[in-house]
Scaffold this active site. Structure first.
Site, PDB file in Angstrom:
ATOM      1  N   ARG A 159       0.848  -1.121  -0.030  1.00 51.53           N
ATOM      2  CA  ARG A 159       0.075   0.083  -0.026  1.00 51.53           C
ATOM      3  C   ARG A 159       0.869   1.292   0.062  1.00 51.53           C
ATOM      4  O   ARG A 159       1.731   1.284   0.909  1.00 51.53           O
ATOM      5  CB  ARG A 159      -0.811   0.060   1.161  1.00 51.53           C
ATOM      6  CG  ARG A 159      -1.893  -1.014   1.405  1.00 51.53           C
ATOM      7  CD  ARG A 159      -3.016  -0.924   2.337  1.00 51.53           C
ATOM      8  NE  ARG A 159      -2.574  -0.205   3.952  1.00 51.53           N
ATOM      9  CZ  ARG A 159      -3.036   0.001   4.734  1.00 51.53           C
ATOM     10  NH1 ARG A 159      -4.464   0.060   4.480  1.00 51.53           N
ATOM     11  NH2 ARG A 159      -2.546   0.335   5.871  1.00 51.53           N
ATOM     12  N   THR A 196      -1.372   7.586  -0.272  1.00 53.04           N
ATOM     13  CA  THR A 196      -2.599   7.262  -0.983  1.00 53.04           C
ATOM     14  C   THR A 196      -3.369   6.250  -0.412  1.00 53.04           C
ATOM     15  O   THR A 196      -4.617   5.967  -0.536  1.00 53.04           O
ATOM     16  CB  THR A 196      -2.600   7.332  -2.356  1.00 53.04           C
ATOM     17  OG1 THR A 196      -1.907   5.954  -2.603  1.00 53.04           O
ATOM     18  CG2 THR A 196      -1.562   8.385  -2.989  1.00 53.04           C
ATOM     19  N   ASP A 221       0.758  -4.088  12.202  1.00 55.53           N
ATOM     20  CA  ASP A 221       1.252  -4.377  10.780  1.00 55.53           C
ATOM     21  C   ASP A 221       1.325  -5.779  10.903  1.00 55.53           C
ATOM     22  O   ASP A 221       2.444  -6.393  11.150  1.00 55.53           O
ATOM     23  CB  ASP A 221       2.387  -3.593  10.602  1.00 55.53           C
ATOM     24  CG  ASP A 221       2.663  -3.699   9.044  1.00 55.53           C
ATOM     25  OD1 ASP A 221       2.779  -2.754   8.170  1.00 55.53           O
ATOM     26  OD2 ASP A 221       3.037  -4.874   8.619  1.00 55.53           O
ATOM     27  N   ASP A 270       5.263  -7.068   9.499  1.00 52.28           N
ATOM     28  CA  ASP A 270       6.217  -6.672  10.443  1.00 52.28           C
ATOM     29  C   ASP A 270       6.125  -7.546  11.359  1.00 52.28           C
ATOM     30  O   ASP A 270       7.241  -8.316  11.829  1.00 52.28           O
ATOM     31  CB  ASP A 270       5.986  -5.160  10.840  1.00 52.28           C
ATOM     32  CG  ASP A 270       6.549  -4.097   9.797  1.00 52.28           C
ATOM     33  OD1 ASP A 270       7.221  -4.508   8.996  1.00 52.28           O
ATOM     34  OD2 ASP A 270       6.054  -3.065  10.253  1.00 52.28           O
TER      35      ASP A 270
END
Ligand code: PRP
Ligand code: URA
Length: 213
Positions: A108, A112, A204, A207
């Site tokens: 991503r 944006t 995340d 991660d």
């Protein structure tokens, strides 16, 4: 949130228990990885109760011969969305060791939040297989929608999508953009923060799976 015919939210007590540990910021990378696999296996068991190609074979028991149904060889493809989707592959392989694996690389754009595709390698003959697209997180839905569209453009007709945690925004977007696929999520969270992270979520997923932060 509206009810969609093509969406199943599991909310199963055993899965909820594992998700509670998965969310905890103190959960280690090793345990996180194991939980993602275990939850995926539980989801797969339920989501593949229909749509799987089967073949009739003859089995000789010690007493007699009988006809039995088995899953057709080479009929399932697993497509993880990189990176975090990789964490779900073994959870399906435990049940279907012969499933072929294709990879779609997406990230991503942090400003944006739009997905960008950087890699795609799919198994031969994917258009005739049951395709399981996997990604632990369905946030804005951009990555999932684009991955499914890419697979449709390659001729795939039988697509199921599995995510562990979904935000209502992403789930609605995927269900409405692709009403012809089956969507399975383990749990539906409250929403997204200003950076497109799911709340309460788990942070995340990439991660936490790979220890990159
Ligand atoms: C995460 C996640 C999904 C995507 C979901 O990946 O694994 O692919 O974000 O967000 P969306 O629904 O808003 O598109 P990310 O882009 O962080 O890449 P990574 O797996 O390589 O960390
Ligand atoms: N991707 C993640 O890994 N986590 C989120 O909460 C949203 C997108």
């Amino acid at each position: 949130m509206k009810n969609y015919e093509n969406v199943v939210v599991f909310n199963h007590p055993l899965i909820r228990h594992k998700i509670a540990i998965l969310r905890d910021e103190k959960t280690s990378m090793k345990e996180f990885r194991e939980l993602v696999e275990e939850i995926t296996t539980l989801m797969t068991y339920e989501s593949l109760k229909d749509g799987v190609q089967t073949t009739e074979i003859e089995v000789k028991t010690p007493l007699e011969t009988c006809k039995q149904m088995v899953v057709s060889d080479n009929s399932i493809a697993i497509i993880p969305i990189l990176r975090a989707g990789l964490g779900m592959v073994n959870g399906i392989h435990v049940l279907f060791p012969s499933a072929r694996v294709g990879h779609i690389g997406m990230y991503r754009n942090e400003e944006t939040l739009m997905p960008e595709t950087y890699y795609c390698k799919l198994p031969d003959g994917i258009e005739d297989k049951l395709v399981m697209v996997v990604d632990p997180m369905l946030a804005t839905g951009g990555s999932a929608c684009d991955a499914v569209q890419l697979l449709k453009d390659k001729g795939c007709k039988y697509i199921k999508f599995m995510a562990i945690i979904a935000a209502p925004e992403g789930l609605s977007k995927l269900a409405e953009t692709h009403p012809d696929i089956d969507i399975y999520v383990s749990t539906l969270d409250r929403g997204l923060n200003e950076n497109g992270y799911i709340l309460p979520g788990l942070g995340d997923a990439g991660d936490r799976l790979f220890g990159t932060k």
